[in-house]
Design an enzyme around this catalytic site. Structure first.
Site, PDB file in Angstrom:
ATOM      1  N   LYS A  13       0.832  -1.222   0.000  1.00 38.10           N
ATOM      2  CA  LYS A  13       0.000   0.000   0.000  1.00 38.10           C
ATOM      3  C   LYS A  13       0.861   1.265   0.000  1.00 38.10           C
ATOM      4  O   LYS A  13       0.614   2.190  -0.768  1.00 38.10           O
ATOM      5  CB  LYS A  13      -0.919   0.036   1.241  1.00 38.10           C
ATOM      6  N   ARG A  88      -9.101   0.970   9.646  1.00 33.27           N
ATOM      7  CA  ARG A  88      -8.590  -0.363   9.952  1.00 33.27           C
ATOM      8  C   ARG A  88      -9.551  -1.157  10.816  1.00 33.27           C
ATOM      9  O   ARG A  88      -9.270  -2.315  11.143  1.00 33.27           O
ATOM     10  CB  ARG A  88      -7.283  -0.210  10.725  1.00 33.27           C
ATOM     11  N   ARG A 127      12.028  -5.795   4.389  1.00 33.57           N
ATOM     12  CA  ARG A 127      11.811  -4.354   4.172  1.00 33.57           C
ATOM     13  C   ARG A 127      12.839  -3.507   4.930  1.00 33.57           C
ATOM     14  O   ARG A 127      13.180  -3.771   6.080  1.00 33.57           O
ATOM     15  CB  ARG A 127      10.417  -3.951   4.636  1.00 33.57           C
ATOM     16  N   ARG A 171       0.845  -8.689  13.741  1.00 34.54           N
ATOM     17  CA  ARG A 171       0.130  -7.720  12.903  1.00 34.54           C
ATOM     18  C   ARG A 171      -0.820  -8.428  11.925  1.00 34.54           C
ATOM     19  O   ARG A 171      -1.913  -7.948  11.657  1.00 34.54           O
ATOM     20  CB  ARG A 171       1.142  -6.855  12.137  1.00 34.54           C
TER      21      ARG A 171
HETATM   22  P1  AP5 Z   1       4.966  -1.477   1.664  1.00 35.24           P
HETATM   23  O1  AP5 Z   1       4.555  -0.639   0.496  1.00 35.24           O
HETATM   24  O2  AP5 Z   1       5.790  -0.834   2.725  1.00 35.24           O
HETATM   25  O3  AP5 Z   1       3.692  -2.208   2.269  1.00 35.24           O
HETATM   26  P2  AP5 Z   1       2.481  -1.650   3.158  1.00 35.24           P
HETATM   27  O4  AP5 Z   1       1.255  -2.338   2.698  1.00 35.24           O
HETATM   28  O5  AP5 Z   1       2.486  -0.152   3.158  1.00 35.24           O
HETATM   29  O6  AP5 Z   1       2.940  -2.242   4.541  1.00 35.24           O
HETATM   30  P3  AP5 Z   1       2.961  -1.656   6.025  1.00 35.24           P
HETATM   31  O7  AP5 Z   1       3.634  -2.702   6.857  1.00 35.24           O
HETATM   32  O8  AP5 Z   1       3.531  -0.271   6.073  1.00 35.24           O
HETATM   33  O9  AP5 Z   1       1.495  -1.610   6.352  1.00 35.24           O
HETATM   34  P4  AP5 Z   1       0.896  -1.749   7.721  1.00 35.24           P
HETATM   35  O10 AP5 Z   1      -0.516  -1.555   7.346  1.00 35.24           O
HETATM   36  O11 AP5 Z   1       1.166  -2.926   8.533  1.00 35.24           O
HETATM   37  O12 AP5 Z   1       1.689  -0.661   8.597  1.00 35.24           O
HETATM   38  P5  AP5 Z   1       1.442   0.862   8.861  1.00 35.24           P
HETATM   39  O13 AP5 Z   1       2.705   1.564   8.652  1.00 35.24           O
HETATM   40  O14 AP5 Z   1       0.201   1.326   8.164  1.00 35.24           O
HETATM   41  O15 AP5 Z   1       5.757  -2.749   1.074  1.00 35.24           O
HETATM   42  C1  AP5 Z   1       6.326  -3.713   1.946  1.00 35.24           C
HETATM   43  C2  AP5 Z   1       7.651  -4.237   1.329  1.00 35.24           C
HETATM   44  O16 AP5 Z   1       7.333  -4.894   0.106  1.00 35.24           O
HETATM   45  C3  AP5 Z   1       8.666  -3.142   0.971  1.00 35.24           C
HETATM   46  O17 AP5 Z   1       9.965  -3.629   1.219  1.00 35.24           O
HETATM   47  C4  AP5 Z   1       8.478  -2.920  -0.537  1.00 35.24           C
HETATM   48  O18 AP5 Z   1       9.685  -2.501  -1.156  1.00 35.24           O
HETATM   49  C5  AP5 Z   1       8.048  -4.315  -0.995  1.00 35.24           C
HETATM   50  N1  AP5 Z   1       7.122  -4.283  -2.136  1.00 35.24           N
HETATM   51  C6  AP5 Z   1       6.098  -3.406  -2.361  1.00 35.24           C
HETATM   52  N2  AP5 Z   1       5.468  -3.696  -3.508  1.00 35.24           N
HETATM   53  C7  AP5 Z   1       6.088  -4.796  -3.998  1.00 35.24           C
HETATM   54  C8  AP5 Z   1       5.895  -5.602  -5.181  1.00 35.24           C
HETATM   55  N3  AP5 Z   1       4.919  -5.328  -6.076  1.00 35.24           N
HETATM   56  N4  AP5 Z   1       6.713  -6.669  -5.362  1.00 35.24           N
HETATM   57  C9  AP5 Z   1       7.704  -6.966  -4.480  1.00 35.24           C
HETATM   58  N5  AP5 Z   1       7.946  -6.243  -3.364  1.00 35.24           N
HETATM   59  C10 AP5 Z   1       7.145  -5.172  -3.132  1.00 35.24           C
HETATM   60  O19 AP5 Z   1       1.062   0.824  10.412  1.00 35.24           O
HETATM   61  C11 AP5 Z   1       2.041   0.536  11.399  1.00 35.24           C
HETATM   62  C12 AP5 Z   1       1.368   0.527  12.776  1.00 35.24           C
HETATM   63  O20 AP5 Z   1       0.762   1.812  13.037  1.00 35.24           O
HETATM   64  C13 AP5 Z   1       0.212  -0.470  12.933  1.00 35.24           C
HETATM   65  O21 AP5 Z   1       0.665  -1.775  13.252  1.00 35.24           O
HETATM   66  C14 AP5 Z   1      -0.573   0.193  14.072  1.00 35.24           C
HETATM   67  O22 AP5 Z   1       0.046  -0.012  15.308  1.00 35.24           O
HETATM   68  C15 AP5 Z   1      -0.472   1.678  13.742  1.00 35.24           C
HETATM   69  N6  AP5 Z   1      -1.577   2.144  12.881  1.00 35.24           N
HETATM   70  C16 AP5 Z   1      -1.476   2.683  11.625  1.00 35.24           C
HETATM   71  N7  AP5 Z   1      -2.684   3.010  11.157  1.00 35.24           N
HETATM   72  C17 AP5 Z   1      -3.577   2.689  12.126  1.00 35.24           C
HETATM   73  C18 AP5 Z   1      -4.998   2.773  12.223  1.00 35.24           C
HETATM   74  N8  AP5 Z   1      -5.750   3.250  11.225  1.00 35.24           N
HETATM   75  N9  AP5 Z   1      -5.576   2.319  13.365  1.00 35.24           N
HETATM   76  C19 AP5 Z   1      -4.845   1.841  14.392  1.00 35.24           C
HETATM   77  N10 AP5 Z   1      -3.501   1.719  14.360  1.00 35.24           N
HETATM   78  C20 AP5 Z   1      -2.875   2.144  13.239  1.00 35.24           C
END
Ligand code: AP5
Length: 215
Positions: A13, A88, A127, A171
């Site tokens: 994402k 979420r 990552r 997660r």
């Molecule tokens: P990446 O693009 O970073 O993936 P992502 O879906 O953004 O993953 P996240 O782990 O950031 O999402 P998340 O939802 O767990 O965490 P967030 O930061 O929102 O890609 C991942 C890897 O894959 C990278 O290395 C990339 O290079 C690679 N990649 C991408 N596309 C690819 C492809 N096509 N092919 C191969 N490789 C590829 O949240 C973190 C924490 O914040 C949560 O755990 C929670 O504690 C809190 N939080 C955030 N939002 C909320 C909310 N709304 N409510 C409550 N808590 C929240």
């Protein structure tokens, strides 16, 4: 244009959010990045969020709803926005509906990324991110040119605290328990479009662009 990106942790994402915001010139509201900035700044929000994030749990709904409600009323969101990481939970989705009605906006694109869990584990455990500008890398598929150093700025390229094996599994469990019911909520409204998010970053981007309604 108002877009929501849905999908499991590590499905890509954030990677695609950056590209979409560059292509369509709408602000990107990535809640994970907003929270990580708050943690780095040592603000009250950051201090409250850090323990939840590091353990793989969700930050409480009330905190997240307040954060997004405030952000959506800012001027740059008037012509559209992209939400990455919010909502979420069902409570967050319901609160978003209320906020959108209040600012007379309608979500026009709800896109759900589909990636098998085995690939998600590979993506997350490899990552790497820049601790200064947030640029994303992968230890195997997209390493920085100089190990440990960002290609774009003078930041250090590091592993996210919540990308350890144990926390990634937590997660993913939280995703199944709290976030999948929220996706079912949108599916019930008939607005979710699924996107095959396996393939190169360019391929996934083209699939997304071909699905997006450009209102
Ligand atoms: P990446 O693009 O970073 O993936 P992502 O879906 O953004 O993953 P996240 O782990 O950031 O999402 P998340 O939802 O767990 O965490 P967030 O930061 O929102 O890609 C991942 C890897 O894959 C990278 O290395 C990339 O290079 C690679 N990649 C991408 N596309 C690819 C492809 N096509 N092919 C191969 N490789 C590829 O949240 C973190 C924490 O914040 C949560 O755990 C929670 O504690 C809190 N939080 C955030 N939002 C909320 C909310 N709304 N409510 C409550 N808590 C929240």
């Amino acid at each position: 244009m108002r877009i929501i990106l849905l999908g499991a942790p590590g499905c890509g994402k954030g990677t695609q959010a950056q590209r979409l915001t560059d292509r369509f010139h709408i602000p990107k509201l990535t809640t994970g990045d907003m929270l990580r900035s708050a943690v780095r700044a040592g603000s009250a929000l950051g201090r409250e969020a850090e323990q939840f994030m590091n353990s793989g749990a969700l930050v409480p709904d009330a905190v997240m709803i307040g954060l997004i409600r405030e952000r959506l009323t800012e001027k740059d969101c008037a012509a559209g926005f992209l939400l990455d990481g919010f909502p979420r939970t069902v409570a967050q989705a319901e609160a978003l509906d209320v906020t959108c009605r209040a600012v007379r906006q309608t979500i026009d694109n709800v896109l759900e990324f589909e990636v098998p869990e085995s690939e998600i584990l590979q993506r997350l455990t490899g990552r790497l991110v820049c601790d200064k500008c947030g640029a994303g890398y992968h230890a195997v598929t997209q390493p920085p040119q100089i190990a440990g150093k960002c290609d774009r700025c003078d930041g250090n390229v590091v592993r996210r605290a919540d990308d350890s094996d144990t926390t990634v599994r937590k997660r993913l469990n939280v995703y199944r328990e709290a976030t999948e019911p929220m996706i079912a909520y949108y599916a019930g409204l008939g607005v979710v479009r699924k996107v095959n998010a396996v393939g190169t970053v360019d391929e996934v981007f083209e699939r997304l662009c071909s699905l997006i309604d450009r209102n």
